[in-house]
Design a protein around this motif. Structure first.
Motif, short mmCIF file in Angstrom:
data_model
loop_
_atom_site.label_atom_id
_atom_site.label_comp_id
_atom_site.label_asym_id
_atom_site.label_seq_id
_atom_site.Cartn_x
_atom_site.Cartn_y
_atom_site.Cartn_z
N ASP A 25 8.72 -28.10 17.25
CA ASP A 25 9.13 -26.70 17.07
C ASP A 25 10.17 -26.29 18.12
OD1 ASP A 25 7.52 -26.33 14.85
OD2 ASP A 25 5.87 -25.46 16.00
N PHE A 26 9.99 -26.75 19.36
CA PHE A 26 10.96 -26.43 20.39
C PHE A 26 12.28 -27.17 20.15
CE2 PHE A 26 7.36 -24.76 22.79
CZ PHE A 26 7.92 -23.59 23.28
N TRP A 27 12.21 -28.43 19.69
CA TRP A 27 13.45 -29.15 19.38
C TRP A 27 14.23 -28.41 18.30
CZ3 TRP A 27 15.88 -32.04 22.42
CH2 TRP A 27 15.24 -32.93 23.28
N GLN A 28 13.53 -27.97 17.26
CA GLN A 28 14.20 -27.28 16.16
C GLN A 28 14.83 -25.98 16.65
OE1 GLN A 28 14.86 -28.44 13.15
NE2 GLN A 28 16.02 -26.59 12.76
N ALA A 29 14.09 -25.22 17.43
CA ALA A 29 14.62 -23.95 17.96
C ALA A 29 15.81 -24.22 18.89
CB ALA A 29 13.53 -23.19 18.70
N PHE A 30 15.71 -25.25 19.71
CA PHE A 30 16.80 -25.60 20.64
C PHE A 30 18.06 -25.97 19.86
CE2 PHE A 30 18.41 -28.74 23.98
CZ PHE A 30 18.94 -27.74 24.78
N ARG A 31 17.90 -26.74 18.78
CA ARG A 31 19.04 -27.10 17.93
C ARG A 31 19.67 -25.85 17.32
NH1 ARG A 31 15.24 -30.82 15.82
NH2 ARG A 31 15.50 -32.83 16.79
N GLU A 32 18.83 -24.94 16.83
CA GLU A 32 19.33 -23.72 16.20
C GLU A 32 20.10 -22.87 17.21
OE1 GLU A 32 15.81 -21.91 14.59
OE2 GLU A 32 15.58 -23.46 13.07
N ILE A 33 19.58 -22.75 18.41
CA ILE A 33 20.25 -21.95 19.44
C ILE A 33 21.60 -22.58 19.79
CG2 ILE A 33 20.15 -21.20 21.85
CD1 ILE A 33 17.05 -21.00 21.42
N GLU A 35 23.49 -24.40 17.96
CA GLU A 35 24.40 -24.16 16.84
C GLU A 35 24.90 -22.73 16.84
OE1 GLU A 35 24.14 -24.12 12.03
OE2 GLU A 35 23.21 -25.83 13.06
N GLU A 36 24.00 -21.77 17.06
CA GLU A 36 24.39 -20.36 17.12
C GLU A 36 25.43 -20.11 18.21
OE1 GLU A 36 21.02 -17.79 17.75
OE2 GLU A 36 19.96 -18.60 16.02
N GLU A 37 25.27 -20.82 19.34
CA GLU A 37 26.18 -20.63 20.47
C GLU A 37 27.43 -21.51 20.37
OE1 GLU A 37 24.00 -20.98 24.14
OE2 GLU A 37 22.60 -19.39 23.57
N GLY A 38 27.51 -22.30 19.30
CA GLY A 38 28.67 -23.17 19.12
C GLY A 38 28.75 -24.29 20.13
N LYS A 39 27.59 -24.79 20.55
CA LYS A 39 27.53 -25.83 21.57
C LYS A 39 26.75 -27.02 21.03
CE LYS A 39 27.42 -22.41 25.24
NZ LYS A 39 26.62 -21.79 26.29
N GLY A 40 27.01 -28.18 21.60
CA GLY A 40 26.21 -29.36 21.31
C GLY A 40 24.94 -29.33 22.15
N LEU A 41 23.95 -30.10 21.72
CA LEU A 41 22.70 -30.16 22.48
C LEU A 41 22.93 -30.65 23.91
CD1 LEU A 41 20.06 -31.63 20.02
CD2 LEU A 41 20.21 -29.31 20.89
N ASN A 42 23.79 -31.65 24.07
CA ASN A 42 24.06 -32.16 25.42
C ASN A 42 24.66 -31.09 26.30
OD1 ASN A 42 23.12 -34.73 24.72
ND2 ASN A 42 25.15 -35.44 24.16
N GLU A 43 25.60 -30.33 25.75
CA GLU A 43 26.26 -29.28 26.53
C GLU A 43 25.26 -28.20 26.94
OE1 GLU A 43 29.90 -26.03 26.05
OE2 GLU A 43 29.35 -27.29 24.35
N LEU A 44 24.45 -27.73 26.00
CA LEU A 44 23.47 -26.70 26.31
C LEU A 44 22.42 -27.22 27.28
CD1 LEU A 44 22.53 -23.82 25.95
CD2 LEU A 44 21.38 -24.52 23.83
#
Length: 78
Positions: A25-33, A35-44
């Motif tokens: 659930d946290f991975w999914q939310a982290f991915r969504e955030i 995407e919303e911020e226009g960033k990759g997971l590594n960047e965030l």
């Protein structure tokens, strides 16, 4: 609700690979955030890592980031 057991995923922080264990659930939310911020997971993840200091682990810092994101969205105090 999905499986509550943490799952490891690899990310790259400033050129170095590391594993982070989070519940799905946290991975999914982290991915969504991200995407919303226009960033990759590594960047965030790197931004969160830089801001967290030494008092908490990266997985905990990401969970708190996700929680605070949704609290702000719903007008709740941090």
């Amino acid at each position: 609700m999905t499986d509550a057991r943490p799952r490891k995923h690899s990310v790259t922080l400033r050129g170095h690979r590391t594993s982070i264990s989070l519940e799905e659930d946290f991975w999914q939310a982290f991915r969504e955030i991200a995407e919303e911020e226009g960033k990759g997971l590594n960047e965030l993840a790197a931004e969160i890592d830089e801001a967290r200091g030494v008092s908490s682990g990266l997985a905990s810092a990401i969970r708190l980031y996700v929680l605070r994101h949704y609290r702000r969205r719903h007008g709740q105090a941090e």
